[in-house]
Design an enzyme around this catalytic site. Structure first.
Site, PDB file in Angstrom:
ATOM      1  CG  ASP A 139      -1.888  -1.128   1.284  1.00 24.05           C
ATOM      2  OD1 ASP A 139      -2.175  -1.700   0.214  1.00 24.05           O
ATOM      3  OD2 ASP A 139      -2.376  -1.435   2.381  1.00 24.05           O
ATOM      4  CG  ASP A 141       0.986   3.474   4.716  1.00 31.07           C
ATOM      5  OD1 ASP A 141      -0.189   3.084   4.761  1.00 31.07           O
ATOM      6  OD2 ASP A 141       1.962   2.719   4.862  1.00 31.07           O
TER       7      ASP A 141
END
Length: 219
Positions: A139, A141
């Site tokens: 991912d 962030d």
């Protein structure tokens, strides 16, 4: 130390005397690993403090590409150099090539809303150290600091549109009082939200969180 001086997700490089400034003990293996890390000129990230910490103390984190974590508790005198959170615009070229067009477009649209996004986590570590942290399934962030309700609503609309693409976007909205809330949680508009302060985590009701941005907008 105020959170605007040592902001969570900011970065520091420690001086040669860092071990003399420890305020909590480290195991021998961890101390040697931190020493090697610092000798290589690599930075550490600023973590959330704890309520028992004294004035002029901060918590730091060292994350390795293989996901090991070492936490440090030091006096501010250990810090030789410091930076705020890493702007996403600076890290785009460090990202996998397939991600770059989307991340660049996200930066452009966020700036159009009036907020420059920052990045933390694996992409930030990769940019700051030159080591390989990012995987294909990582991912990204992100950290945003909207000043008012208009910017907040614009960012949440933008993140809803981009958030489940490739890469998936996680991260936090920094509130006007210095605490932070996960953007995905705030976008869901629950009755109560988990809020991370400079040294504590607490539940707050949604109206009190939104009111912080309304007050900024009215100022």
């Amino acid at each position: 130390m105020p959170s605007d001086v040592w902001p969570r997700h900011g970065w520091v490089r420690l001086g040669e005397n860092w071990a003399d400034c420890l305020r909590s003990s480290l195991g021998e293996a961890e101390r040697e690993e931190v020493a090697d890390w610092c000798r290589a000129g690599r930075p550490l990230v600023i973590a959330r403090g704890r309520s028992e910490d004294g004035a002029g103390e901060l918590r730091l984190g060292l994350a390795t590409p293989d996901k090991r974590r070492i936490g440090l508790h030091v006096a501010a005198e250990a810090v030789a150099e410091s930076w705020g959170p890493l702007p996403l615009a600076e890290a785009v070229e460090t990202a996998p090539e397939a991600w770059r067009p989307m991340l660049a477009e996200l930066v452009r649209r966020a700036l159009a809303v009036g907020v420059g996004p920052a990045v933390y986590g694996s992409l930030a570590w990769q940019h700051r150290t030159g080591l390989g942290y990012v995987r294909p399934d990582s991912d990204v962030d992100l950290l945003f600091a909207p000043r008012d309700r208009r910017q907040l609503d614009g960012l949440l609309d933008l993140l809803r549109a981009f958030g489940d693409g490739s890469p998936r976007l996680d991260g936090e909205i920094l509130m006007p009082d210095g605490a932070a809330v996960a953007w995905r949680e705030l976008a869901g508009r629950p009755d109560r939200l988990l809020v991370k302060g400079p040294a504590e985590v607490e539940l707050r009701d949604l109206p009190s969180v939104l009111a912080l941005f309304d007050r900024e907008d009215a100022a």
